[in-house]
Enzyme design. Structure first.
Site, PDB file in Angstrom:
ATOM      1  N   VAL A 127     -88.918 -27.895  23.021  1.00 12.41           N
ATOM      2  CA  VAL A 127     -87.056 -28.186  23.128  1.00 12.41           C
ATOM      3  C   VAL A 127     -85.896 -27.957  23.659  1.00 12.41           C
ATOM      4  CG1 VAL A 127     -85.537 -29.492  21.419  1.00 12.41           C
ATOM      5  CG2 VAL A 127     -87.818 -29.001  20.527  1.00 12.41           C
ATOM      6  N   GLU A 128     -85.247 -28.965  25.109  1.00 16.77           N
ATOM      7  CA  GLU A 128     -84.784 -27.839  25.904  1.00 16.77           C
ATOM      8  C   GLU A 128     -83.563 -29.306  25.415  1.00 16.77           C
ATOM      9  OE1 GLU A 128     -85.261 -26.135  28.632  1.00 16.77           O
ATOM     10  OE2 GLU A 128     -87.335 -25.908  28.599  1.00 16.77           O
ATOM     11  N   CYS A 129     -82.401 -28.219  24.509  1.00 15.65           N
ATOM     12  CA  CYS A 129     -81.412 -28.519  25.217  1.00 15.65           C
ATOM     13  C   CYS A 129     -80.237 -28.672  25.746  1.00 15.65           C
ATOM     14  CB  CYS A 129     -81.162 -28.057  22.931  1.00 15.65           C
ATOM     15  SG  CYS A 129     -81.799 -28.274  21.607  1.00 15.65           S
TER      16      CYS A 129
END
Length: 350
Positions: A312-314
């Site tokens: 997950v790239e936040c």
């Protein structure tokens, strides 16, 4: 507010009020009390979810030392569901924090890690805050699920991204860090090795790489040469995890595809990615032209260990800019752990 039970007939005779009036008064009291309780509960949960809880804070720079203080406070506050230990020792003398959130013997086991890249350290307070919320509000879930959390998988890299060569008092490492430079965008560990290129599956095959110690993309002299890599490998090999969630920055996107993984792992990883998408709204991205592994954590987990999961790239901005975005992607990601755990509901026996 204390509400006492009373005899309606006796009350009516004594006060000379009608039965209808009493019912109306009772209804009004019940509505008021229900409304008060509802508002209080929702305000409490809303303020907690907004990042105003007692222990983990998004204000200021979230350092390794702050993380240690927070985990001690979490363990003291929620001793029934929060336990922690340390593994290994990095080149600069820091130990890797491992948190057990929930019942260690639970049927559902999920691995979470964050900040494997130094410059992406906003995701450390993200997972710490999520751990605090779940410890406070998700006791039923934690009875049947254990989250193993590595909130700062690369503490030396984080310290370098935050403080440059001042991350250490070792003059040799200060010289190395200063000679490499680019501390504000530092991804590697203190040895200048990119941990997410140091795993043995696909090691040396990455298209983007540096030939020597660097702030990013140097794969190391050999696979698994770094203590940070080995600790994550050991967790995967020694525990029967159902899946993993890896937190990185940036782009508000989700990856799940590890080239050459089995069809079963691919299918479950896609399901996990879609579940996180439904929680966060982040776009799911896959590049089928990427046909070779590249020494990443995901490659090792999915291809070698057969453990599905997603990355997950936040957020949209890397630290130290955009600090205010942390509370936003906290609220977006908050339900994702529970939703992913519930994919494995059949493992729970009630």
């Amino acid at each position: 507010m204390n509400l006492k039970l009373f005899n309606v007939k006796e009350y009516t005779l004594r006060k000379g009020k009608t039965f209808l009036n009493i019912l109306c008064n009772l209804a009004l009291i019940i509505v008021l009390v229900t409304t008060m309780l509802f508002v209080a509960a929702n305000n409490s949960t809303a303020s907690y979810a907004a990042g105003t809880c007692d222990i983990v804070s998004f204000s200021g720079t979230y350092t390794y030392d702050r993380m240690l203080a927070d985990v001690q406070a979490l363990s003291a506050t929620y001793p029934d569901v929060v336990r922690y230990e340390f593994k290994g020792q990095t080149a600069l003398g820091r130990q890797i924090l491992i948190i057990k959130l929930g019942n260690p013997e639970a049927p559902r086991q999920i691995l979470v890690h964050a900040s494997i890249h130094g410059r992406e350290y906003y995701v450390t307070p993200l997972v710490m805050k999520m751990a605090e919320y779940y410890a406070a509000y998700e006791k039923d879930l934690l009875a049947t699920t254990c989250f193993t959390i590595v909130p700062m998988a690369n503490p030396d890299g984080v310290a370098i991204a935050q403080s440059g060569a001042m991350a250490t008092t070792d003059v040799n490492y200060q010289f190395l860090i200063n000679s490499i430079g680019n501390c504000d965008i530092w991804k590697s560990n203190a040895n200048g090795v990119d941990i997410n290129r140091n795993f043995p599956i696909g090691w040396g095959l990455a298209e983007t790489k540096n030939p020597t110690n660097s702030y990013a993309f140097y794969e190391g002299i050999t696979p698994s040469s770094e203590v940070e890599t080995v600790i994550l490998e050991q967790l995967l090999l020694e525990n029967n995890y159902d899946c993993y969630i890896a937190y990185h920055m940036r782009g508000n996107i989700i990856y799940y595809y590890a080239p050459t993984c089995s069809p079963e792992v691919y299918s479950v990883s896609r399901l996990i990615a879609d579940t996180v998408h439904n929680s966060t709204g982040y776009q799911v991205v896959v590049d089928f032209e990427d046909t070779e592994p590249n020494g990443s954590f995901a490659d090792f987990a999915q291809i070698f260990c057969g453990i599905p999961g997603c990355t997950v790239e936040c957020g949209k901005t890397l630290p130290p800019d955009g600090a205010g975005q942390v509370s936003d992607f906290y609220s977006k990601n908050l339900s994702s752990w529970k939703n992913v755990a519930n994919l494995y509901i059949s493992k729970v026996t009630y």
